[in-house]
Design a protein around this motif. Structure first.
Motif, PDB file in Angstrom:
ATOM      1  N   LEU A 105      89.049  21.903  56.716  1.00  0.00           N
ATOM      2  CA  LEU A 105      87.997  22.472  57.563  1.00  0.00           C
ATOM      3  C   LEU A 105      88.224  23.968  57.716  1.00  0.00           C
ATOM      4  CD1 LEU A 105      85.574  22.278  59.480  1.00  0.00           C
ATOM      5  CD2 LEU A 105      87.195  21.700  61.318  1.00  0.00           C
ATOM      6  N   GLY A 106      87.372  24.760  57.083  1.00  0.00           N
ATOM      7  CA  GLY A 106      87.391  26.203  57.258  1.00  0.00           C
ATOM      8  C   GLY A 106      86.198  26.621  58.092  1.00  0.00           C
ATOM      9  N   VAL A 107      86.429  27.420  59.110  1.00  0.00           N
ATOM     10  CA  VAL A 107      85.346  27.832  60.007  1.00  0.00           C
ATOM     11  C   VAL A 107      85.313  29.354  60.129  1.00  0.00           C
ATOM     12  CG1 VAL A 107      85.488  25.687  61.336  1.00  0.00           C
ATOM     13  CG2 VAL A 107      86.734  27.716  62.124  1.00  0.00           C
ATOM     14  N   ILE A 172      93.175  23.274  59.061  1.00  0.00           N
ATOM     15  CA  ILE A 172      92.136  24.124  59.645  1.00  0.00           C
ATOM     16  C   ILE A 172      92.370  25.562  59.189  1.00  0.00           C
ATOM     17  CG2 ILE A 172      91.124  25.019  61.779  1.00  0.00           C
ATOM     18  CD1 ILE A 172      91.870  22.389  63.127  1.00  0.00           C
ATOM     19  N   TRP A 173      91.303  26.179  58.722  1.00  0.00           N
ATOM     20  CA  TRP A 173      91.316  27.551  58.225  1.00  0.00           C
ATOM     21  C   TRP A 173      90.322  28.383  59.041  1.00  0.00           C
ATOM     22  CZ3 TRP A 173      93.543  28.690  53.092  1.00  0.00           C
ATOM     23  CH2 TRP A 173      94.036  27.561  52.426  1.00  0.00           C
ATOM     24  N   ILE A 174      90.589  29.698  59.132  1.00  0.00           N
ATOM     25  CA  ILE A 174      89.670  30.620  59.795  1.00  0.00           C
ATOM     26  C   ILE A 174      89.274  31.710  58.803  1.00  0.00           C
ATOM     27  CG2 ILE A 174      89.358  32.288  61.665  1.00  0.00           C
ATOM     28  CD1 ILE A 174      89.615  29.564  62.790  1.00  0.00           C
ATOM     29  N   GLY A 175      87.972  31.957  58.675  1.00  0.00           N
ATOM     30  CA  GLY A 175      87.492  33.063  57.863  1.00  0.00           C
ATOM     31  C   GLY A 175      87.682  34.372  58.605  1.00  0.00           C
ATOM     32  N   ALA A 185      93.348  34.022  64.169  1.00  0.00           N
ATOM     33  CA  ALA A 185      93.802  32.966  63.266  1.00  0.00           C
ATOM     34  C   ALA A 185      95.310  32.778  63.360  1.00  0.00           C
ATOM     35  CB  ALA A 185      93.396  33.293  61.834  1.00  0.00           C
ATOM     36  N   ALA A 186      96.049  33.894  63.390  1.00  0.00           N
ATOM     37  CA  ALA A 186      97.515  33.811  63.477  1.00  0.00           C
ATOM     38  C   ALA A 186      97.950  33.253  64.822  1.00  0.00           C
ATOM     39  CB  ALA A 186      98.112  35.199  63.246  1.00  0.00           C
ATOM     40  N   ARG A 187      97.314  33.722  65.879  1.00  0.00           N
ATOM     41  CA  ARG A 187      97.697  33.291  67.232  1.00  0.00           C
ATOM     42  C   ARG A 187      97.467  31.788  67.418  1.00  0.00           C
ATOM     43  NH1 ARG A 187      94.722  36.586  69.491  1.00  0.00           N
ATOM     44  NH2 ARG A 187      92.947  35.278  70.060  1.00  0.00           N
ATOM     45  N   MET A 188      96.357  31.278  66.835  1.00  0.00           N
ATOM     46  CA  MET A 188      96.021  29.858  67.002  1.00  0.00           C
ATOM     47  C   MET A 188      96.741  28.975  65.982  1.00  0.00           C
ATOM     48  SD  MET A 188      91.928  30.151  67.903  1.00  0.00           S
ATOM     49  CE  MET A 188      91.817  28.483  68.599  1.00  0.00           C
ATOM     50  N   GLY A 189      97.397  29.595  65.003  1.00  0.00           N
ATOM     51  CA  GLY A 189      98.166  28.816  64.040  1.00  0.00           C
ATOM     52  C   GLY A 189      97.334  28.162  62.962  1.00  0.00           C
ATOM     53  N   PHE A 190      96.318  28.880  62.468  1.00  0.00           N
ATOM     54  CA  PHE A 190      95.449  28.351  61.414  1.00  0.00           C
ATOM     55  C   PHE A 190      95.634  29.144  60.128  1.00  0.00           C
ATOM     56  CE2 PHE A 190      92.511  27.273  65.165  1.00  0.00           C
ATOM     57  CZ  PHE A 190      93.059  26.001  65.297  1.00  0.00           C
ATOM     58  N   HIS A 191      95.336  28.508  58.997  1.00  0.00           N
ATOM     59  CA  HIS A 191      95.345  29.188  57.708  1.00  0.00           C
ATOM     60  C   HIS A 191      94.206  30.207  57.665  1.00  0.00           C
ATOM     61  CE1 HIS A 191      98.185  26.104  56.505  1.00  0.00           C
ATOM     62  NE2 HIS A 191      97.301  25.161  56.783  1.00  0.00           N
ATOM     63  N   MET A 192      94.286  31.158  56.717  1.00  0.00           N
ATOM     64  CA  MET A 192      93.303  32.238  56.684  1.00  0.00           C
ATOM     65  C   MET A 192      92.496  32.234  55.399  1.00  0.00           C
ATOM     66  SD  MET A 192      93.769  36.366  56.823  1.00  0.00           S
ATOM     67  CE  MET A 192      94.022  36.431  55.063  1.00  0.00           C
ATOM     68  N   MET A 193      91.187  32.489  55.543  1.00  0.00           N
ATOM     69  CA  MET A 193      90.288  32.676  54.408  1.00  0.00           C
ATOM     70  C   MET A 193      89.797  34.117  54.416  1.00  0.00           C
ATOM     71  SD  MET A 193      88.127  29.145  54.626  1.00  0.00           S
ATOM     72  CE  MET A 193      88.671  27.741  53.641  1.00  0.00           C
ATOM     73  N   ALA A 194      90.081  34.838  53.350  1.00  0.00           N
ATOM     74  CA  ALA A 194      89.652  36.232  53.247  1.00  0.00           C
ATOM     75  C   ALA A 194      88.296  36.281  52.571  1.00  0.00           C
ATOM     76  CB  ALA A 194      90.672  37.044  52.460  1.00  0.00           C
ATOM     77  N   PRO A 202      97.894  41.291  54.789  1.00  0.00           N
ATOM     78  CA  PRO A 202      99.089  41.911  55.417  1.00  0.00           C
ATOM     79  C   PRO A 202      99.058  41.843  56.942  1.00  0.00           C
ATOM     80  CG  PRO A 202      98.266  43.277  53.631  1.00  0.00           C
ATOM     81  CD  PRO A 202      97.228  42.216  53.860  1.00  0.00           C
ATOM     82  N   SER A 203      97.883  42.098  57.526  1.00  0.00           N
ATOM     83  CA  SER A 203      97.765  42.022  58.985  1.00  0.00           C
ATOM     84  C   SER A 203      97.983  40.599  59.475  1.00  0.00           C
ATOM     85  CB  SER A 203      96.386  42.515  59.430  1.00  0.00           C
ATOM     86  OG  SER A 203      96.217  43.878  59.109  1.00  0.00           O
ATOM     87  N   TYR A 204      97.508  39.633  58.708  1.00  0.00           N
ATOM     88  CA  TYR A 204      97.660  38.221  59.080  1.00  0.00           C
ATOM     89  C   TYR A 204      99.133  37.818  59.082  1.00  0.00           C
ATOM     90  CZ  TYR A 204      97.363  33.112  58.449  1.00  0.00           C
ATOM     91  OH  TYR A 204      97.525  31.750  58.546  1.00  0.00           O
ATOM     92  N   ARG A 205      99.866  38.183  58.036  1.00  0.00           N
ATOM     93  CA  ARG A 205     101.288  37.843  57.971  1.00  0.00           C
ATOM     94  C   ARG A 205     102.048  38.496  59.122  1.00  0.00           C
ATOM     95  NH1 ARG A 205     101.479  33.333  54.950  1.00  0.00           N
ATOM     96  NH2 ARG A 205     101.017  33.662  52.736  1.00  0.00           N
ATOM     97  N   ALA A 206     101.716  39.750  59.422  1.00  0.00           N
ATOM     98  CA  ALA A 206     102.387  40.438  60.528  1.00  0.00           C
ATOM     99  C   ALA A 206     102.059  39.780  61.860  1.00  0.00           C
ATOM    100  CB  ALA A 206     101.968  41.908  60.544  1.00  0.00           C
ATOM    101  N   ALA A 207     100.793  39.357  62.030  1.00  0.00           N
ATOM    102  CA  ALA A 207     100.387  38.710  63.279  1.00  0.00           C
ATOM    103  C   ALA A 207     101.053  37.350  63.439  1.00  0.00           C
ATOM    104  CB  ALA A 207      98.864  38.575  63.327  1.00  0.00           C
TER     105      ALA A 207
END
Length: 340
Positions: A105-107, A172-175, A185-194, A202-207
């Motif tokens: 599920l990506g949202v 669960i993924w976040i766009g 996305a990082a704070r909630m612990g979801f995968h990321m869709m670019a 890079p910002s996602y990994r740092a977050a």
């Protein structure tokens, strides 16, 4: 990288086929993808678009689940502000069951102004609606007797049945297109869709690190237009009109939204004849297998990506030709880049 293909089921007027025939051809193409060894089939959502852009990703996902046995099925992305979280949790659970645990599920929060105005949802509410909605969906997947007093949705002592096959929940993924979305996305612990725009990886990994999470436990999907043919001329002849249609539509939507750097310039799309020689072509992987492989190698060095998402079935393009392009890619390019 895991290898996947995006399908939006667009059927533009200049190339329009009867929709039952067209939908069947798309499903046939996805079945062939599974036979070729692709890892993922991704679906995407928009509403009230003249070219038929798929407004109902979950029924289509269920149809794919019924016709396949191995390939994973996901949304890239489902527009969370337009969905009731409880119904979404139940529908996703049903697809997870039909596919025997193959659903992602990506949202996203959406951006197209016309969708929000037509549905009478204030665009300023999109971020809080998405954050609240996906929090409730995750709780319904993972908890029993959920009570939730949100701004947009309230439930009391709710448990959904049946439960998802994947435990504790389907992935669960976040766009993400903005810094705020990436941090969320990082704070909630979801995968990321670019999606379109500057690379947020890079910002996602740092977050993730800042939130006390292990970045290696999270996936990043990146989308690119990819099309292989025996010659460069053939590749561009088969794609240029359809790429122009797609870019022009996205350009109008993004320039109106103007959410991220570069959006306002998206309205200046070159003609189909000039597209091949424009800056837009630099980010596309269109050409012979050798040309596409070289661009993919460059991409792999420059971008953080666990799931590579290909836009090969372009709006209005002949599904037979797109399938042929995927077959050539699977044979000549994919073995060098796919994670087994």
């Amino acid at each position: 990288m895991k290898m996947g293909v995006m399908f939006d089921f667009r059927n533009p007027k200049p190339w329009r086929k009867p929709n039952p025939e067209f939908y069947k051809s798309q499903l046939d193409e996805i079945v062939r993808m599974e036979e070729l060894g692709f890892d993922n089939c991704w679906l995407t959502e928009h509403h009230f678009v003249e070219d038929g852009y798929n407004p109902a990703t979950l029924p289509v996902a269920a149809a794919i689940a019924a016709r396949t046995s191995r390939i994973r099925i996901g949304t890239f992305v489902l527009l969370m502000p337009f969905h009731n979280p409880v119904r979404l949790a139940e529908d996703v659970t049903s697809i997870d069951i039909l596919s025997n645990g193959r659903f992602d599920l990506g949202v996203g929060q959406g951006y197209r102004a016309g969708e929000f105005s037509a549905l009478k949802i204030p665009r300023r509410e999109r971020a809080p609606r998405m954050a609240e909605g996906i929090e409730l969906v995750q709780r319904l997947f993972t908890e029993e007797n959920v009570t939730f007093d949100g701004r947009f949705t309230q439930v009391e002592n709710m448990t959904i049945y049946p439960r998802p096959v994947q435990q504790p929940s389907p992935p669960i993924w976040i766009g993400c297109r903005t810094e705020k979305a990436t941090a969320r996305a990082a704070r909630m612990g979801f995968h990321m869709m670019a999606t379109i725009g500057p690379d947020p990886a890079p910002s996602y990994r740092a977050a993730l690190k800042e939130a006390g999470r292990d970045p290696s436990a999270f996936n990043i999907a990146q989308l690119r237009m990819v099309y292989t043919a025996k010659t460069t001329d053939q590749a561009w002849e088969e794609t240029a009109p359809h790429l122009h249609h797609m870019l022009k539509l996205y350009g109008d939507w993004l320039s109106e939204a103007n959410d991220a750097e570069g959006d306002s310039a998206m309205s200046e799309i070159p003609s189909p004849e000039k597209l091949r020689y424009s800056p837009y072509a630099e980010g596309m992987m269109i050409g012979t297998p050798d040309e596409v492989a070289r661009k993919m190698e460059k991409f792999r060095k420059e971008y953080d990506c666990s799931h590579f998402v290909m836009g090969t079935q372009m709006p209005g393009a002949d599904p037979v030709k797109a399938t042929r392009a995927l077959e050539l890619f699977a044979k000549e390019v994919m073995p060098s880049f796919q994670t087994k």
